[in-house]
Scaffold this motif. Structure first.
Motif, PDB file in Angstrom:
ATOM      1  N   SER A 101       0.824  -1.164  -0.026  1.00  0.00           N
ATOM      2  CA  SER A 101      -0.037   0.022  -0.202  1.00  0.00           C
ATOM      3  C   SER A 101       0.947   1.121   0.081  1.00  0.00           C
ATOM      4  CB  SER A 101      -0.872  -0.022   1.136  1.00  0.00           C
ATOM      5  OG  SER A 101      -2.042  -1.154   1.344  1.00  0.00           O
ATOM      6  N   GLY A 102       0.282   2.228  -0.413  1.00  0.00           N
ATOM      7  CA  GLY A 102       0.816   3.462  -0.426  1.00  0.00           C
ATOM      8  C   GLY A 102       0.186   4.437  -0.746  1.00  0.00           C
ATOM      9  N   VAL A 103       0.634   5.821  -1.004  1.00  0.00           N
ATOM     10  CA  VAL A 103       0.103   6.847  -1.543  1.00  0.00           C
ATOM     11  C   VAL A 103       0.800   7.585  -2.771  1.00  0.00           C
ATOM     12  CG1 VAL A 103      -0.662   9.292  -1.056  1.00  0.00           C
ATOM     13  CG2 VAL A 103      -0.952   7.919   0.625  1.00  0.00           C
ATOM     14  N   ARG A 104       0.095   7.718  -3.845  1.00  0.00           N
ATOM     15  CA  ARG A 104       0.724   7.852  -5.048  1.00  0.00           C
ATOM     16  C   ARG A 104       0.486   9.394  -5.363  1.00  0.00           C
ATOM     17  NH1 ARG A 104      -1.216   7.316 -10.188  1.00  0.00           N
ATOM     18  NH2 ARG A 104      -2.941   6.224  -9.509  1.00  0.00           N
ATOM     19  N   SER A 105       1.366  10.131  -5.686  1.00  0.00           N
ATOM     20  CA  SER A 105       1.025  11.454  -6.335  1.00  0.00           C
ATOM     21  C   SER A 105       0.635  11.646  -7.644  1.00  0.00           C
ATOM     22  CB  SER A 105       2.248  12.350  -5.930  1.00  0.00           C
ATOM     23  OG  SER A 105       1.911  13.685  -6.377  1.00  0.00           O
ATOM     24  N   GLN A 106      -0.489  12.361  -8.001  1.00  0.00           N
ATOM     25  CA  GLN A 106      -0.897  12.447  -9.390  1.00  0.00           C
ATOM     26  C   GLN A 106      -0.600  13.785  -9.585  1.00  0.00           C
ATOM     27  OE1 GLN A 106      -5.166  11.600  -8.968  1.00  0.00           O
ATOM     28  NE2 GLN A 106      -4.739   9.612  -9.958  1.00  0.00           N
ATOM     29  N   SER A 107      -0.080  14.120 -11.000  1.00  0.00           N
ATOM     30  CA  SER A 107       0.198  15.453 -11.308  1.00  0.00           C
ATOM     31  C   SER A 107      -1.244  15.875 -12.103  1.00  0.00           C
ATOM     32  CB  SER A 107       1.443  15.441 -12.495  1.00  0.00           C
ATOM     33  OG  SER A 107       1.079  14.538 -13.491  1.00  0.00           O
ATOM     34  N   GLY A 108      -1.311  17.048 -12.142  1.00  0.00           N
ATOM     35  CA  GLY A 108      -2.515  17.854 -12.763  1.00  0.00           C
ATOM     36  C   GLY A 108      -2.891  19.255 -12.265  1.00  0.00           C
ATOM     37  N   THR A 109      -3.789  19.654 -12.720  1.00  0.00           N
ATOM     38  CA  THR A 109      -4.158  21.029 -12.092  1.00  0.00           C
ATOM     39  C   THR A 109      -4.427  21.051 -10.561  1.00  0.00           C
ATOM     40  OG1 THR A 109      -6.562  20.909 -12.613  1.00  0.00           O
ATOM     41  CG2 THR A 109      -5.119  21.857 -14.429  1.00  0.00           C
ATOM     42  N   ASP A 110      -5.194  19.866 -10.107  1.00  0.00           N
ATOM     43  CA  ASP A 110      -5.276  20.018  -8.787  1.00  0.00           C
ATOM     44  C   ASP A 110      -4.132  19.300  -7.770  1.00  0.00           C
ATOM     45  OD1 ASP A 110      -8.836  19.225  -9.397  1.00  0.00           O
ATOM     46  OD2 ASP A 110      -7.913  21.143  -9.079  1.00  0.00           O
ATOM     47  N   ALA A 111      -3.308  18.540  -8.357  1.00  0.00           N
ATOM     48  CA  ALA A 111      -2.304  17.743  -7.732  1.00  0.00           C
ATOM     49  C   ALA A 111      -2.708  17.172  -6.748  1.00  0.00           C
ATOM     50  CB  ALA A 111      -1.322  18.692  -7.511  1.00  0.00           C
ATOM     51  N   GLN A 112      -3.881  16.201  -7.010  1.00  0.00           N
ATOM     52  CA  GLN A 112      -4.303  15.581  -5.727  1.00  0.00           C
ATOM     53  C   GLN A 112      -3.509  14.359  -5.286  1.00  0.00           C
ATOM     54  OE1 GLN A 112      -8.411  14.632  -6.633  1.00  0.00           O
ATOM     55  NE2 GLN A 112      -8.678  15.993  -8.075  1.00  0.00           N
ATOM     56  N   ASN A 113      -3.489  13.746  -4.327  1.00  0.00           N
ATOM     57  CA  ASN A 113      -3.074  12.434  -3.912  1.00  0.00           C
ATOM     58  C   ASN A 113      -4.001  11.384  -4.047  1.00  0.00           C
ATOM     59  OD1 ASN A 113      -0.535  13.190  -3.272  1.00  0.00           O
ATOM     60  ND2 ASN A 113      -1.063  13.960  -1.465  1.00  0.00           N
ATOM     61  N   ALA A 114      -3.739  10.245  -4.465  1.00  0.00           N
ATOM     62  CA  ALA A 114      -4.750   9.308  -4.691  1.00  0.00           C
ATOM     63  C   ALA A 114      -4.099   7.862  -3.865  1.00  0.00           C
ATOM     64  CB  ALA A 114      -4.849   8.923  -6.132  1.00  0.00           C
ATOM     65  N   GLU A 115      -5.028   7.058  -3.469  1.00  0.00           N
ATOM     66  CA  GLU A 115      -4.516   5.948  -2.634  1.00  0.00           C
ATOM     67  C   GLU A 115      -4.184   4.968  -3.683  1.00  0.00           C
ATOM     68  OE1 GLU A 115      -3.383   3.828   0.775  1.00  0.00           O
ATOM     69  OE2 GLU A 115      -4.473   6.048   0.784  1.00  0.00           O
ATOM     70  N   SER A 116      -3.240   4.300  -3.495  1.00  0.00           N
ATOM     71  CA  SER A 116      -3.032   3.178  -4.696  1.00  0.00           C
ATOM     72  C   SER A 116      -2.472   1.920  -3.632  1.00  0.00           C
ATOM     73  CB  SER A 116      -1.634   3.676  -5.389  1.00  0.00           C
ATOM     74  OG  SER A 116      -0.431   3.776  -4.699  1.00  0.00           O
ATOM     75  N   GLU A 117      -2.683   0.805  -4.287  1.00  0.00           N
ATOM     76  CA  GLU A 117      -2.168  -0.542  -3.738  1.00  0.00           C
ATOM     77  C   GLU A 117      -1.604  -1.324  -4.934  1.00  0.00           C
ATOM     78  OE1 GLU A 117      -5.157  -2.039  -0.330  1.00  0.00           O
ATOM     79  OE2 GLU A 117      -6.239  -1.512  -2.045  1.00  0.00           O
ATOM     80  N   CYS A 118      -0.598  -2.119  -4.729  1.00  0.00           N
ATOM     81  CA  CYS A 118      -0.010  -2.751  -5.577  1.00  0.00           C
ATOM     82  C   CYS A 118      -0.195  -4.201  -5.278  1.00  0.00           C
ATOM     83  CB  CYS A 118       1.358  -2.428  -5.648  1.00  0.00           C
ATOM     84  SG  CYS A 118       2.418  -3.466  -6.852  1.00  0.00           S
ATOM     85  N   PHE A 119      -0.608  -5.255  -6.149  1.00  0.00           N
ATOM     86  CA  PHE A 119      -0.636  -6.529  -5.928  1.00  0.00           C
ATOM     87  C   PHE A 119       0.014  -7.133  -6.841  1.00  0.00           C
ATOM     88  CE2 PHE A 119      -4.854  -4.608  -4.639  1.00  0.00           C
ATOM     89  CZ  PHE A 119      -5.002  -5.185  -3.445  1.00  0.00           C
ATOM     90  N   GLN A 120       0.387  -8.570  -6.513  1.00  0.00           N
ATOM     91  CA  GLN A 120       0.984  -9.409  -7.372  1.00  0.00           C
ATOM     92  C   GLN A 120       0.714 -10.659  -7.159  1.00  0.00           C
ATOM     93  OE1 GLN A 120       5.501  -9.563  -6.903  1.00  0.00           O
ATOM     94  NE2 GLN A 120       5.767 -11.159  -8.130  1.00  0.00           N
ATOM     95  N   THR A 121       0.011 -11.309  -8.309  1.00  0.00           N
ATOM     96  CA  THR A 121      -0.342 -12.618  -8.420  1.00  0.00           C
ATOM     97  C   THR A 121       0.536 -13.698  -9.170  1.00  0.00           C
ATOM     98  OG1 THR A 121      -1.665 -12.025 -10.452  1.00  0.00           O
ATOM     99  CG2 THR A 121      -2.894 -11.698  -8.379  1.00  0.00           C
ATOM    100  N   SER A 122       0.398 -14.760  -9.214  1.00  0.00           N
ATOM    101  CA  SER A 122       1.233 -15.607  -9.702  1.00  0.00           C
ATOM    102  C   SER A 122       0.509 -16.957 -10.720  1.00  0.00           C
ATOM    103  CB  SER A 122       2.047 -16.628  -8.897  1.00  0.00           C
ATOM    104  OG  SER A 122       1.391 -17.267  -7.877  1.00  0.00           O
ATOM    105  N   SER A 123      -0.818 -16.623 -10.839  1.00  0.00           N
ATOM    106  CA  SER A 123      -1.476 -17.480 -11.760  1.00  0.00           C
ATOM    107  C   SER A 123      -2.773 -16.799 -12.408  1.00  0.00           C
ATOM    108  CB  SER A 123      -1.864 -18.828 -11.159  1.00  0.00           C
ATOM    109  OG  SER A 123      -3.021 -18.406 -10.246  1.00  0.00           O
ATOM    110  N   GLU A 124      -3.354 -17.015 -13.467  1.00  0.00           N
ATOM    111  CA  GLU A 124      -4.308 -16.448 -13.928  1.00  0.00           C
ATOM    112  C   GLU A 124      -5.583 -16.680 -12.858  1.00  0.00           C
ATOM    113  OE1 GLU A 124      -7.508 -16.992 -17.994  1.00  0.00           O
ATOM    114  OE2 GLU A 124      -5.484 -18.018 -17.968  1.00  0.00           O
ATOM    115  N   GLU A 125      -5.763 -17.694 -12.215  1.00  0.00           N
ATOM    116  CA  GLU A 125      -6.722 -17.920 -11.373  1.00  0.00           C
ATOM    117  C   GLU A 125      -6.729 -16.937 -10.065  1.00  0.00           C
ATOM    118  OE1 GLU A 125      -4.856 -20.440 -12.258  1.00  0.00           O
ATOM    119  OE2 GLU A 125      -6.202 -21.294 -13.805  1.00  0.00           O
ATOM    120  N   GLU A 126      -5.577 -16.689  -9.635  1.00  0.00           N
ATOM    121  CA  GLU A 126      -5.138 -15.756  -8.654  1.00  0.00           C
ATOM    122  C   GLU A 126      -5.718 -14.297  -9.140  1.00  0.00           C
ATOM    123  OE1 GLU A 126      -1.530 -15.517  -6.740  1.00  0.00           O
ATOM    124  OE2 GLU A 126      -1.635 -17.434  -5.889  1.00  0.00           O
ATOM    125  N   THR A 127      -5.416 -13.999 -10.327  1.00  0.00           N
ATOM    126  CA  THR A 127      -5.542 -12.820 -10.800  1.00  0.00           C
ATOM    127  C   THR A 127      -7.102 -12.394 -11.030  1.00  0.00           C
ATOM    128  OG1 THR A 127      -3.603 -12.671 -11.988  1.00  0.00           O
ATOM    129  CG2 THR A 127      -5.168 -11.099 -12.713  1.00  0.00           C
TER     130      THR A 127
END
Length: 72
Positions: A5-31
């Motif tokens: 998990s983490g917070v990712r900065s987005q560029s743009g006129t408002d320069a908002q922060n968006a919550e982001s999550e990163c997942f890693q799967t190892s098979s099609e079924e898991e995905t």
């Protein structure tokens, strides 16, 4: 399946922060299952943007999202 998990900065006129999550799967079924789990946490009206390289699993994740939302 790994999760980060983490917070990712987005560029743009408002320069908002968006919550982001990163997942890693190892098979099609898991995905697909990850897509189903994510779908259960989404609000009723939402836009989901999937970005990634060719072969990254966007379509497979989308299949899970669709099943999880009950629209297929």
């Amino acid at each position: 399946m790994k999760k980060e998990s983490g917070v990712r900065s987005q560029s743009g006129t408002d320069a908002q922060n968006a919550e982001s999550e990163c997942f890693q799967t190892s098979s099609e079924e898991e995905t697909v299952e990850l897509g189903r789990r994510i779908a259960r946490t989404l609000p009723k009206k939402v836009c989901v943007l999937l970005i990634g390289n060719l072969g990254a699993g966007k379509t497979t994740l989308a299949k899970g999202l669709i099943h999880g939302l009950g629209v297929a």
